[in-house]
Motif scaffolding. Sequence first.
Motif, mmCIF file in Angstrom:
data_model
loop_
_atom_site.group_PDB
_atom_site.id
_atom_site.type_symbol
_atom_site.label_atom_id
_atom_site.label_comp_id
_atom_site.label_asym_id
_atom_site.label_seq_id
_atom_site.Cartn_x
_atom_site.Cartn_y
_atom_site.Cartn_z
ATOM 1 N N LYS A 126 26.507 -29.709 -1.700
ATOM 2 C CA LYS A 126 25.010 -29.014 -1.749
ATOM 3 C C LYS A 126 24.380 -29.227 -3.234
ATOM 4 C CE LYS A 126 24.092 -27.210 2.620
ATOM 5 N NZ LYS A 126 23.716 -27.466 2.896
ATOM 6 N N VAL A 165 18.144 -17.919 -0.571
ATOM 7 C CA VAL A 165 18.958 -18.357 0.233
ATOM 8 C C VAL A 165 20.491 -18.489 -0.691
ATOM 9 C CG1 VAL A 165 19.122 -20.704 1.659
ATOM 10 C CG2 VAL A 165 17.234 -19.631 1.476
ATOM 11 N N LYS A 167 24.007 -20.865 0.062
ATOM 12 C CA LYS A 167 24.680 -21.982 -0.067
ATOM 13 C C LYS A 167 25.798 -22.552 0.068
ATOM 14 C CE LYS A 167 20.292 -24.419 1.170
ATOM 15 N NZ LYS A 167 20.052 -25.485 1.246
ATOM 16 N N VAL A 179 20.007 -17.613 4.767
ATOM 17 C CA VAL A 179 18.650 -16.923 4.218
ATOM 18 C C VAL A 179 17.831 -15.773 4.432
ATOM 19 C CG1 VAL A 179 16.237 -17.380 4.819
ATOM 20 C CG2 VAL A 179 17.960 -19.449 4.984
ATOM 21 N N GLU A 207 19.231 -20.697 -4.196
ATOM 22 C CA GLU A 207 17.710 -20.958 -4.332
ATOM 23 C C GLU A 207 16.725 -19.979 -3.354
ATOM 24 O OE1 GLU A 207 18.974 -24.652 -2.308
ATOM 25 O OE2 GLU A 207 17.470 -24.394 -0.801
ATOM 26 N N GLU A 208 15.721 -20.441 -4.060
ATOM 27 C CA GLU A 208 14.571 -19.961 -3.611
ATOM 28 C C GLU A 208 14.190 -19.904 -2.074
ATOM 29 O OE1 GLU A 208 10.494 -21.833 -4.558
ATOM 30 O OE2 GLU A 208 11.510 -23.234 -5.596
ATOM 31 N N LYS A 209 13.407 -18.999 -1.542
ATOM 32 C CA LYS A 209 13.348 -19.184 -0.285
ATOM 33 C C LYS A 209 11.849 -19.576 0.338
ATOM 34 C CE LYS A 209 11.893 -16.885 4.279
ATOM 35 N NZ LYS A 209 12.145 -15.498 5.112
ATOM 36 N N LEU A 210 11.705 -21.181 1.083
ATOM 37 C CA LEU A 210 11.088 -21.809 1.607
ATOM 38 C C LEU A 210 9.858 -20.981 2.622
ATOM 39 C CD1 LEU A 210 11.960 -24.919 0.457
ATOM 40 C CD2 LEU A 210 10.503 -23.837 -0.830
ATOM 41 N N MET A 299 10.585 -29.378 4.153
ATOM 42 C CA MET A 299 10.231 -28.527 4.708
ATOM 43 C C MET A 299 8.860 -28.642 4.319
ATOM 44 S SD MET A 299 10.625 -24.107 4.508
ATOM 45 C CE MET A 299 12.412 -24.020 5.656
ATOM 46 N N ILE A 308 14.805 -29.512 1.917
ATOM 47 C CA ILE A 308 16.249 -28.818 2.024
ATOM 48 C C ILE A 308 17.913 -29.311 2.056
ATOM 49 C CG2 ILE A 308 16.527 -27.372 3.813
ATOM 50 C CD1 ILE A 308 14.386 -26.392 4.160
ATOM 51 N N GLU A 309 17.789 -30.306 2.245
ATOM 52 C CA GLU A 309 19.473 -30.684 2.402
ATOM 53 C C GLU A 309 19.267 -32.409 2.843
ATOM 54 O OE1 GLU A 309 21.464 -29.859 5.656
ATOM 55 O OE2 GLU A 309 20.106 -30.645 7.076
HETATM 56 P P1 AMP Z 1 20.734 -27.048 5.632
HETATM 57 O O1 AMP Z 1 22.068 -26.997 5.612
HETATM 58 O O2 AMP Z 1 21.013 -26.941 3.913
HETATM 59 O O3 AMP Z 1 20.340 -27.421 6.378
HETATM 60 O O4 AMP Z 1 20.838 -25.098 6.293
HETATM 61 C C1 AMP Z 1 20.542 -25.058 6.856
HETATM 62 C C2 AMP Z 1 19.395 -24.065 7.533
HETATM 63 O O5 AMP Z 1 18.698 -22.841 6.554
HETATM 64 C C3 AMP Z 1 17.747 -25.258 7.452
HETATM 65 O O6 AMP Z 1 17.822 -26.294 8.866
HETATM 66 C C4 AMP Z 1 16.820 -23.978 7.336
HETATM 67 O O7 AMP Z 1 15.790 -23.542 8.594
HETATM 68 C C5 AMP Z 1 17.406 -22.419 6.657
HETATM 69 N N1 AMP Z 1 17.418 -23.443 4.698
HETATM 70 C C6 AMP Z 1 18.143 -24.157 4.075
HETATM 71 N N2 AMP Z 1 16.990 -24.338 2.443
HETATM 72 C C7 AMP Z 1 16.400 -23.282 3.220
HETATM 73 C C8 AMP Z 1 15.165 -23.307 2.384
HETATM 74 N N3 AMP Z 1 15.172 -22.734 0.669
HETATM 75 N N4 AMP Z 1 13.854 -21.472 2.577
HETATM 76 C C9 AMP Z 1 14.237 -21.414 3.786
HETATM 77 N N5 AMP Z 1 14.929 -21.999 4.668
HETATM 78 C C10 AMP Z 1 16.187 -22.826 4.505
#
Ligand code: AMP
Length: 469
Positions: A126, A165, A167, A179, A207-210, A299, A308-309
């Motif tokens: 990440k 959030v 990670k 989250v 990170e900031e929540k979106l 997003m 997001i990723e």
């Molecule tokens: P990721 O493994 O980074 O895909 O995260 C898994 C899930 O977490 C994503 O599909 C989103 O639903 C949620 N998520 C990840 N990052 C954020 C963020 N910055 N704000 C809100 N939800 C997030």
Amino acid sequence: MRSGILSQLHGLKLEAQIGMKKVLLIGSGAREQAIARALKESREEVVLSVYASHHNPGIASLASDFIVGSLSDNQKIVEYARQSGVDFAVVGPEGPLANGIVDDLQMAGIPSVGPTKNLAQIETSKSFTRNLAKEFNIKGSVLYKSFENFDGVPSFLNQLENGFVIKPDGLTGGKGVMVMGDHFASEEEGIEILHDLFSEGQSLVIEEKLTGQEFSLMSFCDGENLVHLPAVQDHKRAFENDKGPNTGGMGSYSMADGSLPFLTKEDIAEAKSINETIALALREKTGVPYKGVLYGGFMATKTGVKLIEYNARLGDPEAMNVLSVFPDKSSDKIAGADFLDICEAIIKGTLNTLKTNWKPVCTVCKYAVPNGYPSNSVKGEAIDLSALDQSKVGLFFASVDAKNGDLLLAGSRAVAVIAVHEDLYEAEKLVEAEIRKIRGPVFHRSDIGTASLIESRAKMMEEIRNEKI
Ligand code: AMP
Ligand code: GLY
């Protein structure tokens, strides 16, 4: 005369051999079955050798050879690739990419559709991805910081207005992310989790929540040129109306125009442009071309599309959606490139020379999963698919074991059912009618692809854009 015919025949045979490709497919799930089908539906003949972690009857029926082994045994995979005399490999899941299978195959002179270990960090780390996005000023970046311990965490949290959030760095199957509001209720609870994770030696990104609607935009990439696939929306929560724990993905849909009902043209253009910039950034940063699939998880928010990723492979279930829109085998090249053309162009670096044309159809895919999934799945019980009408839907096997004529649940998502139709809601009805006929201890989300869920998402997005949320 006779020798003329013979030499003509010989010529034809040679041509047939030249016009035939030997491909190694690595992986065992529904996504890999979709890849196998797409390869076999290419215009040129494909001879498929498959290296899988378990026996998938759907893939085996398409393969000339199928062996079962550990997906982390690079030596065995390379040996098998050599013995099979393959022209190239397609890597389905992230695990072998993270283990450097592409690097090892490359050393053996076998090119791959899939990035090298260093480049696969776009999925496996990440912090690598967030740092790259920041360094190259990629639009859609979010406020984030990497931490190895609690030093500096309180002052960073103070900068984030809408929650945060957590990670963990590394592969977590999409289930390690926490989250605020979903996995922990308050800043205090989040801080407790942070202390626990740091005490286990875990490095983290905060990170900031979106807030908004998530979507996937996958692009084939040859290191320089990209071919974008239709956007897809996956559904991560286990139960209807997005309730319950996160899963690998319960189902997904795509639209005939390549967009989604809650996205604007600008959102799609933005997501494509982020993938393009990331591909170039990866090349500049590492000096090595990224060859494979760049899967952007985005997003749509009040302030535009946010990243997001990244994943370094086709999504699962999204692969079933996007691999269903290639031109038919019977059509000529004018109708557009097929999957084999795409794979070869990724390897040669010639994606820019291909004409691509996706069928203007909608797709809906739903997973039947074992009762108790994801935390407490029923295992070893048989399911019966004999009542399903396979002329109406496609069936893709995932976590099932074929044993003595039975299909046994192996614990994770079991069978994906997909339909293709000009009308999204007709595609959904086709899937729903057939998936219900699976006999055995499984469940699925009946709301995926329905008007009520999709309209509620579009409404939520409209409210976000109008700043009501
Ligand atoms: P990721 O493994 O980074 O895909 O995260 C898994 C899930 O977490 C994503 O599909 C989103 O639903 C949620 N998520 C990840 N990052 C954020 C963020 N910055 N704000 C809100 N939800 C997030
Ligand atoms: N559909 C989510 C993933 O493939 O990671």
